[in-house]
Design a protein around this motif. Structure first.
Motif, PDB file in Angstrom:
ATOM      1  N   ASP A  61       0.855  -1.195   0.000  1.00  0.00           N
ATOM      2  CA  ASP A  61       0.000   0.000   0.000  1.00  0.00           C
ATOM      3  C   ASP A  61       0.887   1.240   0.000  1.00  0.00           C
ATOM      4  N   ALA A  62       1.230   1.676  -1.175  1.00  0.00           N
ATOM      5  CA  ALA A  62       2.137   2.815  -1.319  1.00  0.00           C
ATOM      6  C   ALA A  62       1.348   4.101  -1.537  1.00  0.00           C
ATOM      7  N   PRO A  63       1.949   5.241  -1.198  1.00  0.00           N
ATOM      8  CA  PRO A  63       1.294   6.517  -1.501  1.00  0.00           C
ATOM      9  C   PRO A  63       1.219   6.730  -3.002  1.00  0.00           C
ATOM     10  N   GLU A  64       0.487   7.752  -3.417  1.00  0.00           N
ATOM     11  CA  GLU A  64       0.353   8.028  -4.845  1.00  0.00           C
ATOM     12  C   GLU A  64       1.720   8.269  -5.482  1.00  0.00           C
ATOM     13  N   ALA A  65       1.878   7.729  -6.673  1.00  0.00           N
ATOM     14  CA  ALA A  65       3.154   7.847  -7.379  1.00  0.00           C
ATOM     15  C   ALA A  65       3.045   8.870  -8.498  1.00  0.00           C
ATOM     16  N   ASP A  66       4.157   9.545  -8.766  1.00  0.00           N
ATOM     17  CA  ASP A  66       4.244  10.409  -9.934  1.00  0.00           C
ATOM     18  C   ASP A  66       4.774   9.534 -11.066  1.00  0.00           C
ATOM     19  N   TRP A  67       3.861   8.917 -11.814  1.00  0.00           N
ATOM     20  CA  TRP A  67       4.237   7.945 -12.830  1.00  0.00           C
ATOM     21  C   TRP A  67       5.069   8.563 -13.942  1.00  0.00           C
ATOM     22  N   ARG A  68       4.839   9.827 -14.224  1.00  0.00           N
ATOM     23  CA  ARG A  68       5.624  10.486 -15.269  1.00  0.00           C
ATOM     24  C   ARG A  68       7.105  10.514 -14.875  1.00  0.00           C
ATOM     25  N   LEU A  69       7.381  10.845 -13.610  1.00  0.00           N
ATOM     26  CA  LEU A  69       8.765  10.886 -13.154  1.00  0.00           C
ATOM     27  C   LEU A  69       9.374   9.487 -13.091  1.00  0.00           C
ATOM     28  N   VAL A  70       8.565   8.511 -12.685  1.00  0.00           N
ATOM     29  CA  VAL A  70       9.061   7.126 -12.643  1.00  0.00           C
ATOM     30  C   VAL A  70       9.453   6.667 -14.043  1.00  0.00           C
ATOM     31  N   GLN A  71       8.598   6.956 -15.039  1.00  0.00           N
ATOM     32  CA  GLN A  71       8.919   6.603 -16.421  1.00  0.00           C
ATOM     33  C   GLN A  71      10.203   7.299 -16.879  1.00  0.00           C
ATOM     34  N   GLU A  72      10.358   8.556 -16.491  1.00  0.00           N
ATOM     35  CA  GLU A  72      11.523   9.327 -16.921  1.00  0.00           C
ATOM     36  C   GLU A  72      12.810   8.756 -16.353  1.00  0.00           C
ATOM     37  N   VAL A  73      12.754   8.222 -15.114  1.00  0.00           N
ATOM     38  CA  VAL A  73      13.933   7.603 -14.512  1.00  0.00           C
ATOM     39  C   VAL A  73      14.458   6.487 -15.410  1.00  0.00           C
ATOM     40  N   PHE A  74      13.546   5.619 -15.868  1.00  0.00           N
ATOM     41  CA  PHE A  74      13.965   4.481 -16.675  1.00  0.00           C
ATOM     42  C   PHE A  74      14.240   4.876 -18.125  1.00  0.00           C
ATOM     43  N   ARG A  75      13.553   5.905 -18.615  1.00  0.00           N
ATOM     44  CA  ARG A  75      13.822   6.388 -19.971  1.00  0.00           C
ATOM     45  C   ARG A  75      15.259   6.912 -20.062  1.00  0.00           C
ATOM     46  N   THR A  76      15.743   7.516 -18.983  1.00  0.00           N
ATOM     47  CA  THR A  76      17.108   8.027 -18.949  1.00  0.00           C
ATOM     48  C   THR A  76      18.122   6.914 -19.208  1.00  0.00           C
ATOM     49  N   HIS A  77      17.770   5.687 -18.801  1.00  0.00           N
ATOM     50  CA  HIS A  77      18.682   4.555 -18.958  1.00  0.00           C
ATOM     51  C   HIS A  77      18.286   3.656 -20.124  1.00  0.00           C
ATOM     52  N   GLY A  78      17.430   4.167 -21.021  1.00  0.00           N
ATOM     53  CA  GLY A  78      17.129   3.457 -22.256  1.00  0.00           C
ATOM     54  C   GLY A  78      15.984   2.470 -22.182  1.00  0.00           C
ATOM     55  N   LEU A  79      15.122   2.567 -21.166  1.00  0.00           N
ATOM     56  CA  LEU A  79      13.975   1.675 -21.042  1.00  0.00           C
ATOM     57  C   LEU A  79      12.681   2.453 -21.261  1.00  0.00           C
ATOM     58  N   ASN A  80      11.806   1.905 -22.108  1.00  0.00           N
ATOM     59  CA  ASN A  80      10.504   2.519 -22.366  1.00  0.00           C
ATOM     60  C   ASN A  80       9.425   1.754 -21.597  1.00  0.00           C
ATOM     61  N   VAL A  81       8.970   2.322 -20.493  1.00  0.00           N
ATOM     62  CA  VAL A  81       7.956   1.670 -19.651  1.00  0.00           C
ATOM     63  C   VAL A  81       6.599   1.773 -20.336  1.00  0.00           C
ATOM     64  N   PHE A  82       5.940   0.615 -20.538  1.00  0.00           N
ATOM     65  CA  PHE A  82       4.656   0.615 -21.235  1.00  0.00           C
ATOM     66  C   PHE A  82       3.498   0.128 -20.372  1.00  0.00           C
ATOM     67  N   GLY A  83       3.779  -0.372 -19.162  1.00  0.00           N
ATOM     68  CA  GLY A  83       2.686  -0.866 -18.320  1.00  0.00           C
ATOM     69  C   GLY A  83       3.194  -1.350 -16.983  1.00  0.00           C
ATOM     70  N   VAL A  84       2.258  -1.869 -16.174  1.00  0.00           N
ATOM     71  CA  VAL A  84       2.592  -2.356 -14.838  1.00  0.00           C
ATOM     72  C   VAL A  84       1.989  -3.739 -14.648  1.00  0.00           C
ATOM     73  N   ARG A  85       2.447  -4.409 -13.587  1.00  0.00           N
ATOM     74  CA  ARG A  85       1.923  -5.721 -13.255  1.00  0.00           C
ATOM     75  C   ARG A  85       1.937  -5.885 -11.734  1.00  0.00           C
ATOM     76  N   GLY A  86       0.886  -6.510 -11.178  1.00  0.00           N
ATOM     77  CA  GLY A  86       0.835  -6.750  -9.742  1.00  0.00           C
ATOM     78  C   GLY A  86       0.505  -5.488  -8.963  1.00  0.00           C
ATOM     79  N   GLY A  87       0.693  -5.557  -7.642  1.00  0.00           N
ATOM     80  CA  GLY A  87       0.388  -4.419  -6.789  1.00  0.00           C
ATOM     81  C   GLY A  87      -1.091  -4.324  -6.476  1.00  0.00           C
ATOM     82  N   SER A  88      -1.448  -3.327  -5.689  1.00  0.00           N
ATOM     83  CA  SER A  88      -2.833  -3.150  -5.276  1.00  0.00           C
ATOM     84  C   SER A  88      -3.695  -2.629  -6.415  1.00  0.00           C
ATOM     85  N   GLU A  89      -4.985  -2.832  -6.275  1.00  0.00           N
ATOM     86  CA  GLU A  89      -5.911  -2.353  -7.312  1.00  0.00           C
ATOM     87  C   GLU A  89      -5.844  -0.840  -7.432  1.00  0.00           C
ATOM     88  N   GLU A  90      -5.704  -0.156  -6.305  1.00  0.00           N
ATOM     89  CA  GLU A  90      -5.616   1.309  -6.334  1.00  0.00           C
ATOM     90  C   GLU A  90      -4.374   1.774  -7.079  1.00  0.00           C
TER      91      GLU A  90
END
Length: 261
Positions: A61-90
């Motif tokens: 149960d994590a607080p709200e995430a800034d998904w744009r910034l999370v994507q940017e972290v991995f984009r910096t290292h050459g990964l294109n995040v396209f989706g998620v798996r697992g975790g809570s429904e929220e």
């Protein structure tokens, strides 16, 4: 002369299999992720625009995430995040609102590919799904390419064995980096960084004949040696692997001296 009318197909569907990097997260704090990724991959892009799926099962149960910034972290290292798996429904709902749909894992046999094979979560009955090609069935042992390198790697140089194992027959100097989706064998001193199981293969291993590494990693679990190497490991032949994960004991990276007797 009669004019011939040709109908051009604007859309065609073809089945394909693409490598997907599964990234297990233990935090959604962008600053902490950026620091961990920089330690693991360095400042330059590590991947070549590969697709990435974020595994959220370890978040809870994590607080709200800034998904744009999370994507940017991995984009910096050459990964294109396209989706998620697992975790809570929220958590999955907030990711979907940010344009990252939830996916479910395909059941696989113990002999699996290094890259994750995924399938989208089934759509509601009101939506007519597009028929997908049948999954590939592996009928024999996995055969992956092995890359052999017989020249020393200088600081700033990198070798990546995509989809297979890497065998180094010469020194990996400080500041150099060797990476493999499979295992890494180094028959020379390792003074730089070695990352095995880069696409998530938890059975990958690192073996070297003279250990003096700056960083080692297997399937994303890593250890650095900024404070120096333990005396019992320095210059020794070592074997690096992950312990088996159980309900009582989480997965750990262990480094042990190789015994010849």
């Amino acid at each position: 002369m009669a004019r011939t009318h040709t109908t051009i197909k604007l859309i065609e569907f073809k089945g394909t299999t693409l490598p997907v990097v599964a990234v297990t997260l233990h935090s959604l704090q962008a600053d902490a992720l950026a620091e961990a990724a920089s330690t693991l991959f360095g400042a330059d892009p590590f991947f070549d625009g590969d697709a990435a799926l974020l595994e959220l099962s370890q978040i809870g149960d994590a607080p709200e995430a800034d998904w744009r910034l999370v994507q940017e972290v991995f984009r910096t290292h050459g990964l294109n995040v396209f989706g998620v798996r697992g975790g809570s429904e929220e958590l999955r709902r907030s990711a979907a609102a940010a344009g990252l749909p939830a996916y479910a894992a395909v059941a696989r046999s113990p002999q699996t590919l290094a890259a994750e094979e995924i399938a989208p979560t089934p759509p509601p009955p009101s939506e007519a799904p597009i028929a997908a090609p049948p999954p590939r069935v592996r009928t024999g042992p996995r055969v992956s390419p092995t890359i052999f390198v017989d020249r020393p790697l200088r600081s700033g140089q990198q070798v990546y064995a995509r989809g297979g194992d890497l065998v180094m027959l010469a020194i990996v100097n400080a500041g150099a980096e060797v990476i493999a989706d499979g295992s890494i064998h180094i028959y020379a001193p390792l003074r730089g960084r070695a990352l095995a199981g880069a696409s998530g293969a938890e059975d990958a291993r690192i073996l070297c004949t003279s250990f003096a590494a700056e960083l080692v990693s297997v399937a994303g679990l890593y250890r650095t040696f900024d404070a120096g190497l333990p005396a019992e490991l320095a210059g020794k032949a070592v074997h690096i692997r992950l312990t088996e994960k159980t309900s009582d004991d989480p997965e750990r990276l262990i480094i042990e001296v190789l015994r010849n007797n």
